[in-house]
Design a protein around this motif. Structure first.
Motif, mmCIF file in Angstrom:
data_model
loop_
_atom_site.group_PDB
_atom_site.id
_atom_site.type_symbol
_atom_site.label_atom_id
_atom_site.label_comp_id
_atom_site.label_asym_id
_atom_site.label_seq_id
_atom_site.Cartn_x
_atom_site.Cartn_y
_atom_site.Cartn_z
ATOM 1 N N PRO A 99 -8.436 -19.875 29.180
ATOM 2 C CA PRO A 99 -9.899 -19.708 29.205
ATOM 3 C C PRO A 99 -10.497 -19.536 27.817
ATOM 4 O O PRO A 99 -9.861 -18.992 26.904
ATOM 5 N N ASP A 100 -11.732 -19.988 27.646
ATOM 6 C CA ASP A 100 -12.486 -19.675 26.441
ATOM 7 C C ASP A 100 -12.490 -18.163 26.234
ATOM 8 O O ASP A 100 -12.564 -17.384 27.193
ATOM 9 N N GLY A 101 -12.405 -17.762 24.977
ATOM 10 C CA GLY A 101 -12.400 -16.342 24.663
ATOM 11 C C GLY A 101 -11.038 -15.701 24.753
ATOM 12 O O GLY A 101 -10.880 -14.526 24.397
ATOM 13 N N GLN A 102 -10.024 -16.467 25.215
ATOM 14 C CA GLN A 102 -8.669 -15.934 25.322
ATOM 15 C C GLN A 102 -7.655 -16.809 24.586
ATOM 16 O O GLN A 102 -6.458 -16.750 24.847
ATOM 17 N N LEU A 103 -8.117 -17.600 23.657
ATOM 18 C CA LEU A 103 -7.223 -18.541 22.990
ATOM 19 C C LEU A 103 -6.200 -17.838 22.107
ATOM 20 O O LEU A 103 -5.041 -18.241 22.043
ATOM 21 N N TYR A 114 -1.913 -8.678 24.604
ATOM 22 C CA TYR A 114 -2.415 -9.378 23.430
ATOM 23 C C TYR A 114 -3.938 -9.491 23.392
ATOM 24 O O TYR A 114 -4.479 -10.231 22.584
ATOM 25 N N ARG A 115 -4.634 -8.759 24.240
ATOM 26 C CA ARG A 115 -6.088 -8.918 24.322
ATOM 27 C C ARG A 115 -6.797 -8.575 23.017
ATOM 28 O O ARG A 115 -7.850 -9.132 22.700
ATOM 29 N N THR A 159 -16.234 -13.648 12.985
ATOM 30 C CA THR A 159 -16.502 -12.204 12.968
ATOM 31 C C THR A 159 -17.344 -11.763 14.155
ATOM 32 O O THR A 159 -17.388 -10.567 14.477
ATOM 33 N N THR A 160 -18.025 -12.710 14.816
ATOM 34 C CA THR A 160 -18.917 -12.339 15.925
ATOM 35 C C THR A 160 -18.667 -13.123 17.205
ATOM 36 O O THR A 160 -19.137 -12.704 18.274
ATOM 37 N N GLN A 161 -17.942 -14.251 17.139
ATOM 38 C CA GLN A 161 -17.820 -15.138 18.295
ATOM 39 C C GLN A 161 -16.369 -15.242 18.783
ATOM 40 O O GLN A 161 -15.486 -15.614 17.999
ATOM 41 N N ARG A 164 -13.607 -20.414 21.346
ATOM 42 C CA ARG A 164 -13.686 -21.321 22.488
ATOM 43 C C ARG A 164 -13.107 -22.677 22.100
ATOM 44 O O ARG A 164 -13.048 -23.032 20.932
ATOM 45 N N TRP A 165 -12.715 -23.438 23.099
ATOM 46 C CA TRP A 165 -12.189 -24.779 22.831
ATOM 47 C C TRP A 165 -13.216 -25.650 22.122
ATOM 48 O O TRP A 165 -12.872 -26.453 21.252
ATOM 49 N N SER A 166 -14.489 -25.482 22.480
ATOM 50 C CA SER A 166 -15.532 -26.313 21.860
ATOM 51 C C SER A 166 -15.742 -25.975 20.389
ATOM 52 O O SER A 166 -16.396 -26.733 19.667
ATOM 53 N N ASP A 167 -15.186 -24.847 19.924
ATOM 54 C CA ASP A 167 -15.282 -24.474 18.515
ATOM 55 C C ASP A 167 -14.229 -25.171 17.660
ATOM 56 O O ASP A 167 -14.267 -25.053 16.424
ATOM 57 N N LEU A 168 -13.279 -25.869 18.296
ATOM 58 C CA LEU A 168 -12.110 -26.385 17.596
ATOM 59 C C LEU A 168 -12.127 -27.906 17.456
ATOM 60 O O LEU A 168 -12.636 -28.619 18.325
#
Length: 224
Positions: A99-103, A114-115, A159-161, A164-168
């Motif tokens: 999931p996004d946010g758990q990469l 590992y959270r 630092t704030t986000q 997500r996959w769309s960030d890569l």
């Protein structure tokens, strides 16, 4: 996840903070299931392990290395087990199943171990040249069907986000690396990330040979 591996993870989560000495033996007691990590640019939890494992309760960490501090406080075993951020049976469907946010936790935030690695913030960075850099992965003996190396897009703020996959952007898929049957390293050279400056994340996926098992690593970098 095969039953024995689930039991191993359950045992790791059940460890208590009785003493630093007890925690110190965790990686070596688990040598049979220890695997590897990205050592350059260093992955988040391995960097925390390198810098603070000899004094992981030092209150100076809170000011000097706040992201490592929150990670050690959340679950020290995430650092002692720096080699085991993996999932089984994904079949290469990483974007569909992580999931996004758990990469950075490899989708294991729900397990808790590992959270802390998914938390945005000022993680320590490795200085790199965006026009020519390399990634080195330490493997304790599995081999690799391939490595996937991604870099965050310009404008992403680690630092704030949450990542997500769309960030890569995928910049490299390697070929196979054959295991020698023991510890070794693979270095992917000649990488580039055009248009990147400043803070970024290099995200590496290692698909091991001989088993549908994938490992996940976030490395914080500064492109000069």
């Amino acid at each position: 996840m095969p039953r024995p591996l689930r039991a191993i993870r359950g045992a790791r989560r059940a460890l208590t903070l009785l003493s630093a000495a007890v925690l110190f033996i965790v990686p070596w007691a688990g040598a049979a299931y220890a695997h590897g990590t990205v050592t350059a640019p260093v992955s988040r939890n391995y960097g925390c392990y390198q810098r603070w494992s000899s004094d992981w309760q030092d209150p100076a960490m809170q000011q000097q290395d706040p992201m490592c501090w929150q990670a050690w406080q959340d679950d020290p075993n995430a650092m002692w087990n720096w080699m085991s951020i993996y999932q089984n049976g994904l079949g290469g469907q990483f974007q569909q199943k992580i999931p996004d946010g758990q990469l950075c936790s490899g989708g294991l935030s729900g397990d808790g171990l590992y959270r802390s690695l998914d938390k945005p913030g000022p993680w320590k960075m490795t200085d790199l040249s965006a026009s020519n850099f390399s990634v080195t992965l330490y493997d304790q003996g599995h081999g690799a069907d391939y490595l996937l190396i991604y870099v965050t897009k310009q404008g992403y703020d680690a630092t704030t986000q949450p990542l997500r996959w769309s960030d890569l952007e995928l910049i490299k898929k390697t070929g196979k690396y054959v295991s020698t049957g023991g510890p070794g390293s693979y270095t992917v050279t000649g990488l580039s990330a055009p248009g990147r400056t400043g803070r970024h994340v290099v995200y590496t996926i290692w698909q091991r040979t001989g088993l549908d098992q994938a490992f996940f690593f976030c490395s914080d970098v500064n492109f000069g």
